[in-house]
Motif scaffolding. Structure first.
Motif, mmCIF file in Angstrom:
data_model
loop_
_atom_site.group_PDB
_atom_site.id
_atom_site.type_symbol
_atom_site.label_atom_id
_atom_site.label_comp_id
_atom_site.label_asym_id
_atom_site.label_seq_id
_atom_site.Cartn_x
_atom_site.Cartn_y
_atom_site.Cartn_z
ATOM 1 N N THR A 124 0.792 -1.235 0.000
ATOM 2 C CA THR A 124 0.000 0.000 0.000
ATOM 3 C C THR A 124 0.824 1.284 0.000
ATOM 4 O OG1 THR A 124 -0.105 -0.035 2.416
ATOM 5 C CG2 THR A 124 -1.908 -1.100 1.222
ATOM 6 N N THR A 125 2.097 1.220 0.353
ATOM 7 C CA THR A 125 2.890 2.434 0.574
ATOM 8 C C THR A 125 4.262 2.338 -0.076
ATOM 9 O OG1 THR A 125 1.805 2.670 2.726
ATOM 10 C CG2 THR A 125 3.794 3.962 2.372
ATOM 11 N N MET A 126 4.707 3.471 -0.620
ATOM 12 C CA MET A 126 6.090 3.604 -1.057
ATOM 13 C C MET A 126 6.766 4.564 -0.074
ATOM 14 S SD MET A 126 7.867 4.728 -4.659
ATOM 15 C CE MET A 126 7.268 3.316 -5.552
ATOM 16 N N TYR A 127 7.831 4.103 0.558
ATOM 17 C CA TYR A 127 8.571 4.891 1.540
ATOM 18 C C TYR A 127 9.887 5.320 0.903
ATOM 19 C CZ TYR A 127 11.209 5.892 5.833
ATOM 20 O OH TYR A 127 11.969 6.486 6.814
ATOM 21 N N LEU A 128 10.115 6.631 0.841
ATOM 22 C CA LEU A 128 11.337 7.194 0.282
ATOM 23 C C LEU A 128 11.920 8.150 1.320
ATOM 24 C CD1 LEU A 128 9.946 8.103 -3.249
ATOM 25 C CD2 LEU A 128 11.237 6.062 -2.629
ATOM 26 N N ARG A 129 13.176 7.950 1.666
ATOM 27 C CA ARG A 129 13.824 8.800 2.665
ATOM 28 C C ARG A 129 15.217 9.150 2.182
ATOM 29 N NH1 ARG A 129 15.190 6.795 8.806
ATOM 30 N NH2 ARG A 129 16.645 8.439 9.328
ATOM 31 N N VAL A 130 15.582 10.404 2.340
ATOM 32 C CA VAL A 130 16.935 10.861 2.008
ATOM 33 C C VAL A 130 17.547 11.430 3.285
ATOM 34 C CG1 VAL A 130 18.337 12.356 0.563
ATOM 35 C CG2 VAL A 130 16.224 11.406 -0.343
ATOM 36 N N ARG A 131 18.792 11.046 3.526
ATOM 37 C CA ARG A 131 19.525 11.557 4.693
ATOM 38 C C ARG A 131 20.758 12.291 4.191
ATOM 39 N NH1 ARG A 131 22.786 9.270 9.634
ATOM 40 N NH2 ARG A 131 21.925 10.674 11.176
ATOM 41 N N SER A 132 20.983 13.471 4.722
ATOM 42 C CA SER A 132 22.157 14.258 4.330
ATOM 43 C C SER A 132 23.309 13.996 5.304
ATOM 44 C CB SER A 132 21.814 15.747 4.309
ATOM 45 O OG SER A 132 21.617 16.220 5.620
ATOM 46 N N TRP A 133 24.474 14.457 4.928
ATOM 47 C CA TRP A 133 25.639 14.343 5.796
ATOM 48 C C TRP A 133 25.560 15.338 6.947
ATOM 49 C CZ3 TRP A 133 29.445 10.720 5.619
ATOM 50 C CH2 TRP A 133 29.492 9.921 4.489
ATOM 51 N N ASP A 134 24.857 16.458 6.737
ATOM 52 C CA ASP A 134 24.785 17.524 7.743
ATOM 53 C C ASP A 134 23.353 17.708 8.223
ATOM 54 O OD1 ASP A 134 27.552 18.226 7.367
ATOM 55 O OD2 ASP A 134 26.949 19.257 5.529
ATOM 56 N N ARG A 135 23.224 18.231 9.435
ATOM 57 C CA ARG A 135 21.900 18.566 9.962
ATOM 58 C C ARG A 135 21.372 19.795 9.221
ATOM 59 N NH1 ARG A 135 20.878 15.942 14.526
ATOM 60 N NH2 ARG A 135 19.316 17.380 15.293
ATOM 61 N N PHE A 136 20.051 19.898 9.118
ATOM 62 C CA PHE A 136 19.444 21.066 8.492
ATOM 63 C C PHE A 136 18.050 21.283 9.074
ATOM 64 C CE2 PHE A 136 18.045 17.501 5.994
ATOM 65 C CZ PHE A 136 16.723 17.778 5.691
ATOM 66 N N LYS A 137 17.620 22.526 9.041
ATOM 67 C CA LYS A 137 16.249 22.879 9.415
ATOM 68 C C LYS A 137 15.443 23.031 8.136
ATOM 69 C CE LYS A 137 17.674 25.208 13.590
ATOM 70 N NZ LYS A 137 17.848 26.475 14.275
ATOM 71 N N ALA A 138 14.148 22.836 8.239
ATOM 72 C CA ALA A 138 13.290 22.915 7.044
ATOM 73 C C ALA A 138 13.461 24.253 6.338
ATOM 74 C CB ALA A 138 11.835 22.694 7.427
ATOM 75 N N GLY A 139 13.570 25.333 7.090
ATOM 76 C CA GLY A 139 13.723 26.656 6.496
ATOM 77 C C GLY A 139 15.055 26.879 5.819
ATOM 78 N N HIS A 198 5.984 9.120 2.933
ATOM 79 C CA HIS A 198 5.132 7.938 3.017
ATOM 80 C C HIS A 198 4.024 8.165 2.005
ATOM 81 C CE1 HIS A 198 6.931 6.779 6.964
ATOM 82 N NE2 HIS A 198 7.108 8.076 7.040
ATOM 83 N N LEU A 199 4.131 7.538 0.841
ATOM 84 C CA LEU A 199 3.248 7.849 -0.282
ATOM 85 C C LEU A 199 2.403 6.643 -0.670
ATOM 86 C CD1 LEU A 199 6.041 9.604 -2.332
ATOM 87 C CD2 LEU A 199 4.254 10.724 -0.994
ATOM 88 N N PRO A 200 1.130 6.875 -1.053
ATOM 89 C CA PRO A 200 0.300 5.758 -1.494
ATOM 90 C C PRO A 200 0.873 5.112 -2.754
ATOM 91 C CG PRO A 200 -1.034 7.713 -1.108
ATOM 92 C CD PRO A 200 0.396 8.139 -1.027
ATOM 93 N N ARG A 201 0.954 3.828 -2.752
ATOM 94 C CA ARG A 201 1.485 3.110 -3.910
ATOM 95 C C ARG A 201 0.632 3.345 -5.156
ATOM 96 N NH1 ARG A 201 3.813 -3.009 -4.037
ATOM 97 N NH2 ARG A 201 3.983 -3.184 -6.295
ATOM 98 N N ALA A 202 -0.650 3.615 -4.981
ATOM 99 C CA ALA A 202 -1.556 3.846 -6.110
ATOM 100 C C ALA A 202 -1.128 5.050 -6.947
ATOM 101 C CB ALA A 202 -2.977 4.047 -5.601
ATOM 102 N N TRP A 203 -0.417 6.016 -6.370
ATOM 103 C CA TRP A 203 0.046 7.187 -7.120
ATOM 104 C C TRP A 203 1.088 6.817 -8.171
ATOM 105 C CZ3 TRP A 203 1.007 11.374 -2.808
ATOM 106 C CH2 TRP A 203 -0.230 11.767 -2.278
ATOM 107 N N PHE A 204 1.647 5.622 -8.078
ATOM 108 C CA PHE A 204 2.717 5.214 -8.988
ATOM 109 C C PHE A 204 2.235 4.249 -10.060
ATOM 110 C CE2 PHE A 204 4.556 6.676 -5.089
ATOM 111 C CZ PHE A 204 5.584 7.489 -5.519
ATOM 112 N N GLY A 205 0.946 4.001 -10.128
ATOM 113 C CA GLY A 205 0.414 3.092 -11.131
ATOM 114 C C GLY A 205 0.793 1.658 -10.814
ATOM 115 N N HIS A 206 0.558 0.785 -11.768
ATOM 116 C CA HIS A 206 0.887 -0.624 -11.597
ATOM 117 C C HIS A 206 2.391 -0.805 -11.779
ATOM 118 C CE1 HIS A 206 0.394 -4.918 -11.559
ATOM 119 N NE2 HIS A 206 1.111 -5.000 -12.669
ATOM 120 N N ILE A 207 3.045 -1.297 -10.753
ATOM 121 C CA ILE A 207 4.492 -1.515 -10.814
ATOM 122 C C ILE A 207 4.730 -2.945 -11.275
ATOM 123 C CG2 ILE A 207 6.634 -1.570 -9.491
ATOM 124 C CD1 ILE A 207 5.443 0.622 -7.718
#
Length: 167
Positions: free
Chosen positions: A51-66, A126-135
Motif C-alpha cells: 500500500t505504501t512507497m517509503y522514500l527517505r533521504v539523509r544528508s551528511w549535515d543537519r538542516f532545518k526545514a527553512g 510515506h506515499l500511497p502506492r496507487a500514485w505510482f500506477g501498476h508496478i
C-alpha cells in the motif's frame, strides 16, 4: 514433559519462520560525501509495501526545514521503460517539507503530502502506492539534490550515471 518440550520447540520454530516472512524490505544505500551542499546525499532509504512507497533521504549535515535552499528529487522508472516515468520532489513548502509526486511524461501533479523528519538530517515520504500506477518490475531510480535558484544539480546518487534498482 517431553510433549511440552516438543510443543515449545515447535512454537519457537513456527514463530521464527513467520518472523522472517514478515521481515521488512527496507533498503539502505550509501552515497559518498562529494558535495559542499548541506543537503549532500548520504543515505537513500526505501521500502515498497502493498500500500505504501517509503522514500527517505539523509544528508551528511543537519538542516532545518527553512534552510532547504535545494530540493531532493527522485526520478523513478516504475514501468520498465528506458526513461523514468514518475518523479518525487522533496521541497520546502509554506507548512514544512513537502513530498510531491508527478508524472515525468505529462508534468501533471499526482499528489502531495507533508514529509516526516525522522531525524535532523533526513526527510521521509510515506506515499500511497496507487500514485505510482501498476508496478510491473523492480523500480529503477536516481536521486538528485537540485538548486532551482541556480538551475544546477548539486549532488546525485548514485554518482557516475548509475541507477539504483529495487525500491
Amino acid at each position: 514433559m517431553r510433549r511440552l518440550l516438543v510443543l515449545i520447540v515447535m512454537v519457537i520454530t513456527v514463530g521464527s519462520i513467520s518472523g522472517l516472512a514478515a521481515a521488512s524490505t527496507l533498503r539502505v544505500r550509501v552515497d559518498a560525501n562529494d558535495s559542499s551542499s548541506n543537503l549532500d546525499i548520504h543515505k537513500v532509504i526505501t521500502n515498497l509495501s502493498a500500500t505504501t512507497m517509503y522514500l527517505r533521504v539523509r544528508s551528511w549535515d543537519r538542516f532545518k526545514a527553512g534552510e532547504m535552499r535545494q530540493d531532493w528529487d527522485f526520478s523513478l522508472d516504475t514501468f520498465g521503460s528506458p526513461e523514468p516515468d514518475r518523479g518525487v520532489g522533496i521541497t520546502h513548502g509554506p507548512r514544512g517539507i513537502v513530498c510531491t509526486v508527478y508524472s515525468l511524461h505529462t508534468g501533471a501533479q499526482l499528489g502531495y503530502r507533508l514529509a516526516t523528519r525522522p531525524d535532523g538530517r533526513s526527510a521521509a515520504c510515506h506515499l500511497p502506492r496507487a500514485w505510482f500506477g501498476h508496478i510491473d518490475r523492480a523500480v529503477r531510480f536516481r536521486v538528485f539534490a537540485f538548486s532551482l535558484r541556480a538551475g544546477v544539480v548539486r549532488d546525485k546518487a548514485p554518482g557516475h550515471g548509475g541507477v539504483y534498482r529495487w525500491i
